[in-house]
Motif scaffolding. Structure first.
Motif, PDB file in Angstrom:
ATOM      1  N   THR A   1      18.235 -14.565   6.042  1.00  0.00           N
ATOM      2  CA  THR A   1      18.584 -13.546   5.055  1.00  0.00           C
ATOM      3  C   THR A   1      18.012 -13.918   3.691  1.00  0.00           C
ATOM      4  N   SER A   2      18.430 -13.188   2.673  1.00  0.00           N
ATOM      5  CA  SER A   2      18.028 -13.448   1.296  1.00  0.00           C
ATOM      6  C   SER A   2      19.256 -13.397   0.412  1.00  0.00           C
ATOM      7  N   ASP A   3      19.131 -13.925  -0.793  1.00  0.00           N
ATOM      8  CA  ASP A   3      20.270 -13.908  -1.706  1.00  0.00           C
ATOM      9  C   ASP A   3      20.279 -12.672  -2.597  1.00  0.00           C
ATOM     10  N   HIS A   4      19.099 -12.179  -2.932  1.00  0.00           N
ATOM     11  CA  HIS A   4      18.992 -11.017  -3.812  1.00  0.00           C
ATOM     12  C   HIS A   4      17.577 -10.465  -3.719  1.00  0.00           C
ATOM     13  N   SER A   5      17.360  -9.356  -4.357  1.00  0.00           N
ATOM     14  CA  SER A   5      16.051  -8.717  -4.362  1.00  0.00           C
ATOM     15  C   SER A   5      15.290  -9.085  -5.630  1.00  0.00           C
ATOM     16  N   HIS A   6      14.113  -8.481  -5.798  1.00  0.00           N
ATOM     17  CA  HIS A   6      13.326  -8.567  -7.027  1.00  0.00           C
ATOM     18  C   HIS A   6      12.798  -7.173  -7.359  1.00  0.00           C
ATOM     19  N   THR A   7      12.125  -7.050  -8.484  1.00  0.00           N
ATOM     20  CA  THR A   7      11.722  -5.713  -8.933  1.00  0.00           C
ATOM     21  C   THR A   7      10.315  -5.327  -8.482  1.00  0.00           C
ATOM     22  N   MET A   8       9.710  -6.104  -7.599  1.00  0.00           N
ATOM     23  CA  MET A   8       8.375  -5.769  -7.116  1.00  0.00           C
ATOM     24  C   MET A   8       8.409  -4.488  -6.281  1.00  0.00           C
ATOM     25  N   THR A   9       7.474  -3.587  -6.551  1.00  0.00           N
ATOM     26  CA  THR A   9       7.353  -2.352  -5.789  1.00  0.00           C
ATOM     27  C   THR A   9       6.040  -2.332  -5.025  1.00  0.00           C
ATOM     28  N   TYR A  10       6.010  -1.533  -3.990  1.00  0.00           N
ATOM     29  CA  TYR A  10       4.861  -1.401  -3.089  1.00  0.00           C
ATOM     30  C   TYR A  10       4.573   0.099  -3.055  1.00  0.00           C
ATOM     31  N   SER A  11       3.543   0.544  -3.777  1.00  0.00           N
ATOM     32  CA  SER A  11       3.389   1.990  -3.976  1.00  0.00           C
ATOM     33  C   SER A  11       1.936   2.441  -3.917  1.00  0.00           C
ATOM     34  N   GLY A  12       1.745   3.763  -4.047  1.00  0.00           N
ATOM     35  CA  GLY A  12       0.423   4.365  -3.974  1.00  0.00           C
ATOM     36  C   GLY A  12       0.181   4.943  -2.598  1.00  0.00           C
ATOM     37  N   TYR A  13      -1.002   5.496  -2.411  1.00  0.00           N
ATOM     38  CA  TYR A  13      -1.357   6.094  -1.117  1.00  0.00           C
ATOM     39  C   TYR A  13      -2.648   5.479  -0.595  1.00  0.00           C
ATOM     40  N   SER A  14      -2.709   4.167  -0.617  1.00  0.00           N
ATOM     41  CA  SER A  14      -3.919   3.472  -0.182  1.00  0.00           C
ATOM     42  C   SER A  14      -4.175   3.679   1.299  1.00  0.00           C
ATOM     43  N   LYS A  15      -5.439   3.644   1.679  1.00  0.00           N
ATOM     44  CA  LYS A  15      -5.803   3.724   3.079  1.00  0.00           C
ATOM     45  C   LYS A  15      -5.456   2.423   3.772  1.00  0.00           C
ATOM     46  N   ARG A  16      -5.195   2.495   5.067  1.00  0.00           N
ATOM     47  CA  ARG A  16      -4.935   1.290   5.847  1.00  0.00           C
ATOM     48  C   ARG A  16      -6.105   0.341   5.697  1.00  0.00           C
ATOM     49  N   GLY A  17      -5.795  -0.931   5.571  1.00  0.00           N
ATOM     50  CA  GLY A  17      -6.837  -1.928   5.410  1.00  0.00           C
ATOM     51  C   GLY A  17      -7.135  -2.272   3.965  1.00  0.00           C
ATOM     52  N   THR A  18      -6.566  -1.492   3.034  1.00  0.00           N
ATOM     53  CA  THR A  18      -6.751  -1.808   1.623  1.00  0.00           C
ATOM     54  C   THR A  18      -6.059  -3.128   1.304  1.00  0.00           C
ATOM     55  N   ASP A  19      -6.709  -3.978   0.545  1.00  0.00           N
ATOM     56  CA  ASP A  19      -6.161  -5.282   0.182  1.00  0.00           C
ATOM     57  C   ASP A  19      -4.791  -5.096  -0.460  1.00  0.00           C
ATOM     58  N   ILE A  20      -3.768  -5.689   0.150  1.00  0.00           N
ATOM     59  CA  ILE A  20      -2.404  -5.532  -0.365  1.00  0.00           C
ATOM     60  C   ILE A  20      -2.274  -6.103  -1.768  1.00  0.00           C
ATOM     61  N   LEU A  21      -3.127  -7.054  -2.121  1.00  0.00           N
ATOM     62  CA  LEU A  21      -3.074  -7.677  -3.439  1.00  0.00           C
ATOM     63  C   LEU A  21      -4.103  -7.085  -4.398  1.00  0.00           C
ATOM     64  N   GLY A  22      -4.705  -5.986  -3.973  1.00  0.00           N
ATOM     65  CA  GLY A  22      -5.729  -5.355  -4.788  1.00  0.00           C
ATOM     66  C   GLY A  22      -5.297  -4.015  -5.358  1.00  0.00           C
ATOM     67  N   PHE A  23      -6.293  -3.172  -5.650  1.00  0.00           N
ATOM     68  CA  PHE A  23      -6.045  -1.868  -6.259  1.00  0.00           C
ATOM     69  C   PHE A  23      -5.737  -0.812  -5.212  1.00  0.00           C
ATOM     70  N   THR A  24      -4.900   0.123  -5.585  1.00  0.00           N
ATOM     71  CA  THR A  24      -4.706   1.309  -4.762  1.00  0.00           C
ATOM     72  C   THR A  24      -5.747   2.337  -5.202  1.00  0.00           C
ATOM     73  N   ASN A  25      -5.659   3.544  -4.677  1.00  0.00           N
ATOM     74  CA  ASN A  25      -6.633   4.587  -5.017  1.00  0.00           C
ATOM     75  C   ASN A  25      -6.459   4.994  -6.478  1.00  0.00           C
ATOM     76  N   LYS A  26      -7.437   4.645  -7.326  1.00  0.00           N
ATOM     77  CA  LYS A  26      -7.279   4.875  -8.759  1.00  0.00           C
ATOM     78  C   LYS A  26      -7.256   6.354  -9.122  1.00  0.00           C
ATOM     79  N   MET A  27      -7.714   7.231  -8.222  1.00  0.00           N
ATOM     80  CA  MET A  27      -7.679   8.671  -8.513  1.00  0.00           C
ATOM     81  C   MET A  27      -6.247   9.186  -8.581  1.00  0.00           C
ATOM     82  N   ASN A  28      -5.298   8.405  -8.084  1.00  0.00           N
ATOM     83  CA  ASN A  28      -3.907   8.823  -8.135  1.00  0.00           C
ATOM     84  C   ASN A  28      -3.292   8.644  -9.520  1.00  0.00           C
TER      85      ASN A  28
END
Length: 513
Positions: A389-416
């Motif tokens: 388990t975990s003790d608490h959360s953090h404020t990191m979000t996972y957002s955008g409409y990136s295509k599959r295979g887009t680097d999770i640590l990189g940019f999402t679609n900047k046109m958004n």
């Protein structure tokens, strides 16, 4: 074999078995597998996958045996968002899309959600949450091993002992089990401290941290060596060496101590253990830990860094990994025929998030999953309960409409973005990654080096350290009575459920209704 390869091999075998069992005898010879069992464009892929999951779940028998052994894994700050992002990080590391991967503990048959708030704060810190999931009592923010009758900084409330609470570590010891603590933070940090200490302020790790005026309270490091629960812990592995020896001395690696009382608590720990008539060993580097004979020593203190242990991505040859520490702890504790309770913390997930260094946070989570996988391989799951388990959360979000295979640590679609500037898939609500606008325009991250290990991911609100989040955290369970960890519950329910399964503690248990 890597976790990813094992998962794919297992899935392929189960897909084949399902295909055979799903057809009548007459149809078996007519059925052919799709060209690839991982062809996501083929409807059979999803139907087979879902049917396999369903069959697996309905076929799992309830294990109501007594949990001889218990291993509790705690990913500090390991939010559900962190889990989702780490799947992709780990998958892409091995050349796959990533979302389809499951971390080692995500295949556990039972999952629940725990509510993490403190008695006095809606967003928890590691001290109040540690008290909840290790002792069964919710507490105030910043306090360790004390009920909510004691506010942070109340030394008198700590000293009188009336409001002290113990839990799993104490209950296991009274049942004759061996006990252990493994962490990548200081062993006196809030999370591990909640298993053995009682402190009105989580910051009182050494005597030098105590207030200069007023009542004098016992520091956390002293309680690990001298305390009723702390002194009886068999295995303690992690960082924080400086809190155990004087500030006028240097250790074998040249680091100065932090204590002002002149006490050498490492030497005191060894002497105390020997007075108990047990074999004890102190180690401070990876080689000494890995070559240690688990049958020769029943008590081991390993302090591998003056402060927190280094991040996995920056660790050296002398720094043991979380998996290595976990494995050695299990080897030592398994010598007890009565069983054991082991608490393992992946603590640097949290510190990386506080620094908005998402790459490090995801890598630490991947290392945490490896430690769980290592433990699963070593124990008999018919008699060992594993809770993650975990003790608490953090404020990191996972957002955008990136295509599959887009680097999770990189940019999402900047046109958004309406300002036509790029933004990262991962970002934080607050923290040191805030970049001020220039001429009313958002910072352009195209020139940023996102591959840098210490890159601070963007934050909406400028704060010196990113804060925790207040949402529920996931609980994963496998082994005896793991089914009682499903549903939604208060975080302090967890140790009561563990005690029930292991027949320890003063409350309701499976062998003492």
């Amino acid at each position: 074999m890597s976790a990813l390869c094992l998962f794919k091999l297992t899935f392929l075998v189960l897909v084949f078995l399902f295909c055979i069992s799903a057809r009548s005898v007459e149809d078996k010879n007519k059925y052919t597998l799709p060209k690839t069992s991982f062809d996501e464009k083929n409807k059979d892929h999803w139907n087979i996958q879902a049917q396999w999951t369903l069959r697996n779940k309905v076929s799992v028998p309830l294990n109501t045996k007594i949990a001889k052994n218990v291993i509790m894994f705690l990913g500090d700050g390991m939010s559900i968002t962190t889990l989702a992002a780490t799947r992709v990080y780990l998958g892409q590391k091995y050349g796959h899309l990533g979302e389809e991967l499951k971390l080692s503990f995500e295949v556990f048959p039972y999952t629940g959600l725990a509510k993490t708030y403190c008695v006095d704060h809606n967003v928890a810190d590691s001290a109040c949450s540690g008290t909840a999931y290790l002792t069964g009592v919710k507490a105030n923010s910043g306090t360790v091993g004390l009920s909510a009758a004691v506010k942070r900084g109340d030394c008198e409330g700590q000293r009188d002992g009336v409001h002290s609470v113990t839990g799993l570590m104490d209950w296991a010891q009274k049942a004759g089990k061996s006990t252990g603590v493994v962490t990548t933070t200081r062993v006196t940090h809030a999370t591990p401290a909640a298993s053995y200490a009682h402190s009105a302020d989580r910051r009182w790790e050494a005597d030098s941290d105590l207030p200069k005026k007023g009542l004098h309270c016992e520091d956390i490091a002293s309680q690990l060596v001298r305390g009723n629960v702390g002194s009886r812990i068999n295995v303690v592995l992690g960082g924080g060496r400086r809190n155990f020896f004087p500030n006028r001395e240097r250790d074998a690696e040249g680091y100065r101590g932090h204590r002002s009382d002149g006490k050498d608590l490492i030497r005191e720990w060894l002497l105390k253990k020997r007075s108990f008539g047990v074999s004890a060993k102190y180690v401070y580097n990876r080689v000494d830990l890995l070559t240690l004979d688990p049958t020769k020593y029943t008590n081991v203190l390993g302090l591998f860094s003056p402060d927190h242990m280094p991040y996995h991505l920056e660790a050296g040859h002398d720094d043991p990994s979380l998996s290595e520490m976990t494995e050695k702890a299990i080897q030592i504790l398994s010598q007890n025929s009565n069983g054991f309770f082991l608490f393992v913390e992946g603590g640097r997930i949290d510190t990386a998030h506080h620094e908005t260094k998402a790459r490090k946070a995801l890598d630490e989570t991947a290392e945490f999953a490896k430690a769980v996988e290592a433990a699963v391989r070593m124990v008999n799951l018919e008699e060992t309960l594993i809770v993650v388990t975990s003790d608490h959360s953090h404020t990191m979000t996972y957002s955008g409409y990136s295509k599959r295979g887009t680097d999770i640590l990189g940019f999402t679609n900047k046109m958004n973005a309406s300002d036509n500037l790029p933004y990262t898939t991962l970002s934080y609500a607050n923290g040191p990654g805030y970049r001020p606008h220039v001429q009313d325009k958002r910072h352009n991250m195209e020139a940023d080096d996102l591959s840098n290990l210490n890159y601070t991911y963007p934050s909406l609100v400028p704060t010196p350290r990113e804060t925790h989040g207040g949402e529920d955290v996931a609980v994963f369970a496998r082994g005896p009575w793991s089914h009682i960890f499903s549903g939604n519950y208060e975080q302090n329910y967890i140790p009561h459920a563990i005690a029930y399964a292991a027949c320890i503690g003063p409350g309701l248990t499976s062998c003492r209704p």
